[in-house]
Design an enzyme around this catalytic site. Structure first.
Site, PDB file in Angstrom:
ATOM      1  N   ARG A  41       1.715   0.590  -0.058  1.00 30.78           N
ATOM      2  CA  ARG A  41       1.111   0.522  -1.394  1.00 30.78           C
ATOM      3  C   ARG A  41       2.040  -0.004  -2.481  1.00 30.78           C
ATOM      4  O   ARG A  41       1.561  -0.611  -3.440  1.00 30.78           O
ATOM      5  CB  ARG A  41       0.555   1.907  -1.755  1.00 30.78           C
ATOM      6  CG  ARG A  41      -0.701   2.233  -0.948  1.00 30.78           C
ATOM      7  CD  ARG A  41      -1.028   3.706  -0.948  1.00 30.78           C
ATOM      8  NE  ARG A  41      -0.102   4.461  -0.098  1.00 30.78           N
ATOM      9  CZ  ARG A  41      -0.207   5.764   0.136  1.00 30.78           C
ATOM     10  NH1 ARG A  41      -1.181   6.448  -0.409  1.00 30.78           N
ATOM     11  NH2 ARG A  41       0.663   6.375   0.927  1.00 30.78           N
TER      12      ARG A  41
ATOM     13  N   LYS B 205       0.052   4.331  17.045  1.00 29.56           N
ATOM     14  CA  LYS B 205       0.509   5.714  17.294  1.00 29.56           C
ATOM     15  C   LYS B 205      -0.238   6.381  18.445  1.00 29.56           C
ATOM     16  O   LYS B 205      -0.870   7.427  18.277  1.00 29.56           O
ATOM     17  CB  LYS B 205       0.344   6.566  16.034  1.00 29.56           C
ATOM     18  CG  LYS B 205       1.063   6.049  14.800  1.00 29.56           C
ATOM     19  CD  LYS B 205       0.970   7.053  13.664  1.00 29.56           C
ATOM     20  CE  LYS B 205       1.719   6.631  12.419  1.00 29.56           C
ATOM     21  NZ  LYS B 205       1.114   5.511  11.688  1.00 29.56           N
TER      22      LYS B 205
ATOM     23  N   ASP C 237      -1.902  10.546  24.002  1.00 30.08           N
ATOM     24  CA  ASP C 237      -2.956  11.004  24.920  1.00 30.08           C
ATOM     25  C   ASP C 237      -2.278  11.345  26.245  1.00 30.08           C
ATOM     26  O   ASP C 237      -1.046  11.364  26.317  1.00 30.08           O
ATOM     27  CB  ASP C 237      -4.003   9.885  25.078  1.00 30.08           C
ATOM     28  CG  ASP C 237      -5.397  10.437  25.397  1.00 30.08           C
ATOM     29  OD1 ASP C 237      -5.503  11.332  26.267  1.00 30.08           O
ATOM     30  OD2 ASP C 237      -6.376   9.978  24.784  1.00 30.08           O
TER      31      ASP C 237
ATOM     32  N   THR D 265       5.859  11.057   7.892  1.00 28.33           N
ATOM     33  CA  THR D 265       6.549  11.224   6.602  1.00 28.33           C
ATOM     34  C   THR D 265       5.666  11.940   5.572  1.00 28.33           C
ATOM     35  O   THR D 265       6.123  12.270   4.489  1.00 28.33           O
ATOM     36  CB  THR D 265       7.015   9.861   6.049  1.00 28.33           C
ATOM     37  OG1 THR D 265       5.963   8.909   6.238  1.00 28.33           O
ATOM     38  CG2 THR D 265       8.231   9.378   6.778  1.00 28.33           C
TER      39      THR D 265
ATOM     40  N   ASP E 188       0.798  -0.640  14.678  1.00 31.40           N
ATOM     41  CA  ASP E 188       1.083   0.786  14.473  1.00 31.40           C
ATOM     42  C   ASP E 188      -0.152   1.612  14.826  1.00 31.40           C
ATOM     43  O   ASP E 188      -0.898   2.030  13.944  1.00 31.40           O
ATOM     44  CB  ASP E 188       1.486   0.952  12.996  1.00 31.40           C
ATOM     45  CG  ASP E 188       1.745   2.391  12.578  1.00 31.40           C
ATOM     46  OD1 ASP E 188       2.049   3.219  13.447  1.00 31.40           O
ATOM     47  OD2 ASP E 188       1.651   2.667  11.368  1.00 31.40           O
TER      48      ASP E 188
ATOM     49  N   LYS F  22       2.789  -5.089   9.295  1.00 31.51           N
ATOM     50  CA  LYS F  22       2.358  -3.939  10.088  1.00 31.51           C
ATOM     51  C   LYS F  22       0.835  -3.855  10.034  1.00 31.51           C
ATOM     52  O   LYS F  22       0.244  -3.823   8.958  1.00 31.51           O
ATOM     53  CB  LYS F  22       2.951  -2.638   9.548  1.00 31.51           C
ATOM     54  CG  LYS F  22       2.500  -1.427  10.357  1.00 31.51           C
ATOM     55  CD  LYS F  22       3.238  -0.158   9.959  1.00 31.51           C
ATOM     56  CE  LYS F  22       2.550   0.619   8.876  1.00 31.51           C
ATOM     57  NZ  LYS F  22       1.297   1.275   9.280  1.00 31.51           N
TER      58      LYS F  22
HETATM   59  O1  C5P Z   1       1.526   2.901   1.387  1.00 29.99           O
HETATM   60  P1  C5P Z   1       2.724   3.472   2.109  1.00 29.99           P
HETATM   61  O2  C5P Z   1       4.006   2.730   1.752  1.00 29.99           O
HETATM   62  O3  C5P Z   1       2.840   4.967   1.972  1.00 29.99           O
HETATM   63  O4  C5P Z   1       2.425   3.139   3.638  1.00 29.99           O
HETATM   64  C1  C5P Z   1       3.205   3.661   4.676  1.00 29.99           C
HETATM   65  C2  C5P Z   1       2.670   3.177   5.990  1.00 29.99           C
HETATM   66  O5  C5P Z   1       3.481   3.686   7.029  1.00 29.99           O
HETATM   67  C3  C5P Z   1       1.240   3.601   6.297  1.00 29.99           C
HETATM   68  O6  C5P Z   1       0.631   2.491   6.938  1.00 29.99           O
HETATM   69  C4  C5P Z   1       1.384   4.763   7.253  1.00 29.99           C
HETATM   70  O7  C5P Z   1       0.348   4.811   8.205  1.00 29.99           O
HETATM   71  C5  C5P Z   1       2.697   4.427   7.953  1.00 29.99           C
HETATM   72  N1  C5P Z   1       3.447   5.561   8.510  1.00 29.99           N
HETATM   73  C6  C5P Z   1       3.917   6.626   7.748  1.00 29.99           C
HETATM   74  N2  C5P Z   1       4.647   7.634   8.324  1.00 29.99           N
HETATM   75  C7  C5P Z   1       4.924   7.607   9.621  1.00 29.99           C
HETATM   76  C8  C5P Z   1       4.463   6.542  10.406  1.00 29.99           C
HETATM   77  C9  C5P Z   1       3.739   5.524   9.806  1.00 29.99           C
HETATM   78  O8  C5P Z   1       3.700   6.641   6.537  1.00 29.99           O
HETATM   79  N3  C5P Z   1       5.670   8.559  10.162  1.00 29.99           N
END
Ligand code: C5P
Length: 233
Positions: free
Chosen positions: A211, A62, A65, A119, A60, A33
């Site tokens: 992460r 998002k 607009d 999330t 990603d 991603k």
């Molecule tokens: O590090 P972590 O596992 O929290 O990363 C989650 C990834 O998913 C990030 O790149 C974040 O931008 C993305 N994301 C998210 N929630 C969403 C959509 C995308 O955490 N609803």
């Protein structure tokens, strides 16, 4: 048969860091991603580079607009030939349709999904700050149905909402779920989190893990652990 895969969120700020990270994978080619952090630092070149190395890509960005702007921006995204990309469902059905039309007009195979509620947003903040009175499950299911009506392939939601999305939009409607942590990890800024094993039980199609893999001492081992937990019997 439903396909399940682990997508690694490559949230890095430079090409060097990203390619070094990907170089550590010798045996597998993870689904990657590319999000705002990396894309705004490196632009379309990083997409082309990672694609040329044989990885599948979820871009990603998002988009959110007015429909005309999203249509034109999405045409440029579709030209990159990524496997999956997204918009915000809160941009309205008309905006989502414009994004879908852009992909179709380019003739790209890119899957289009919509973010329902981030999330990182708790149900309390959704009520009190965003002034959405309905519950999280109901809101996510409703946004998912809007995305389906607009002709999209699926949504981004928390694993905790994957079941209601399936019930509302059908088995084939894709759920891509971030907010994944191993049982012993810190949550960070994520609020609606779960483990890869629970995500599997909840019927998620893809989990997005950032992460917990990129920040692990041994990222390849962490990736394999996520795959085994999520795909294993
Ligand atoms: O590090 P972590 O596992 O929290 O990363 C989650 C990834 O998913 C990030 O790149 C974040 O931008 C993305 N994301 C998210 N929630 C969403 C959509 C995308 O955490 N609803």
């Amino acid at each position: 048969m439903m396909q399940r895969d682990v997508i690694i969120a490559c949230d890095f700020s430079s090409k060097e860091e990203t390619l070094n990270f990907l170089d550590s994978f010798k045996e597998e080619k993870p689904y990657v991603k590319i999000g705002m952090e990396l894309y705004y630092a490196c632009g379309p070149e990083i997409v082309k580079e990672i694609k040329s190395r044989g990885h599948k890509i979820f871009l990603d960005l998002k988009l959110h607009d007015i429909p005309n702007t999203v249509y034109k921006a999405m045409k440029n995204v579709a030209k990159l030939g990524v496997d999956m990309t997204n918009v915000h469902a809160s941009g309205t059905i008309e905006m989502m349709k414009a994004a879908k039309k852009a992909i179709d007009d380019i003739g790209a195979e890119t899957k289009l999904i919509a973010v329902t509620q981030l999330t990182s947003t708790s149900e309390d903040v959704m009520h009190e700050e965003l002034l959405i009175p309905n519950g999280m499950q109901e809101t996510v299911a409703h946004y998912a149905l809007n995305a389906k009506k607009a002709g999209l392939d699926g949504v981004v939601c928390s694993p905790l909402e994957a079941t209601i999305v399936k019930e509302t939009c059908g088995e084939e409607f894709v759920s891509v779920t971030p907010g994944i942590r191993f049982a012993d990890d810190a949550k960070g800024d994520q609020k609606r989190v779960t483990t890869p094993a629970i995500a599997k039980d909840l019927g998620c199609h893809y989990i997005v893990v950032g992460r917990s893999i990129t920040g692990a001492k041994d990222p390849v081992a962490a990736y394999r652990k996520a795959k085994t937990e999520f795909q294993g019997e």
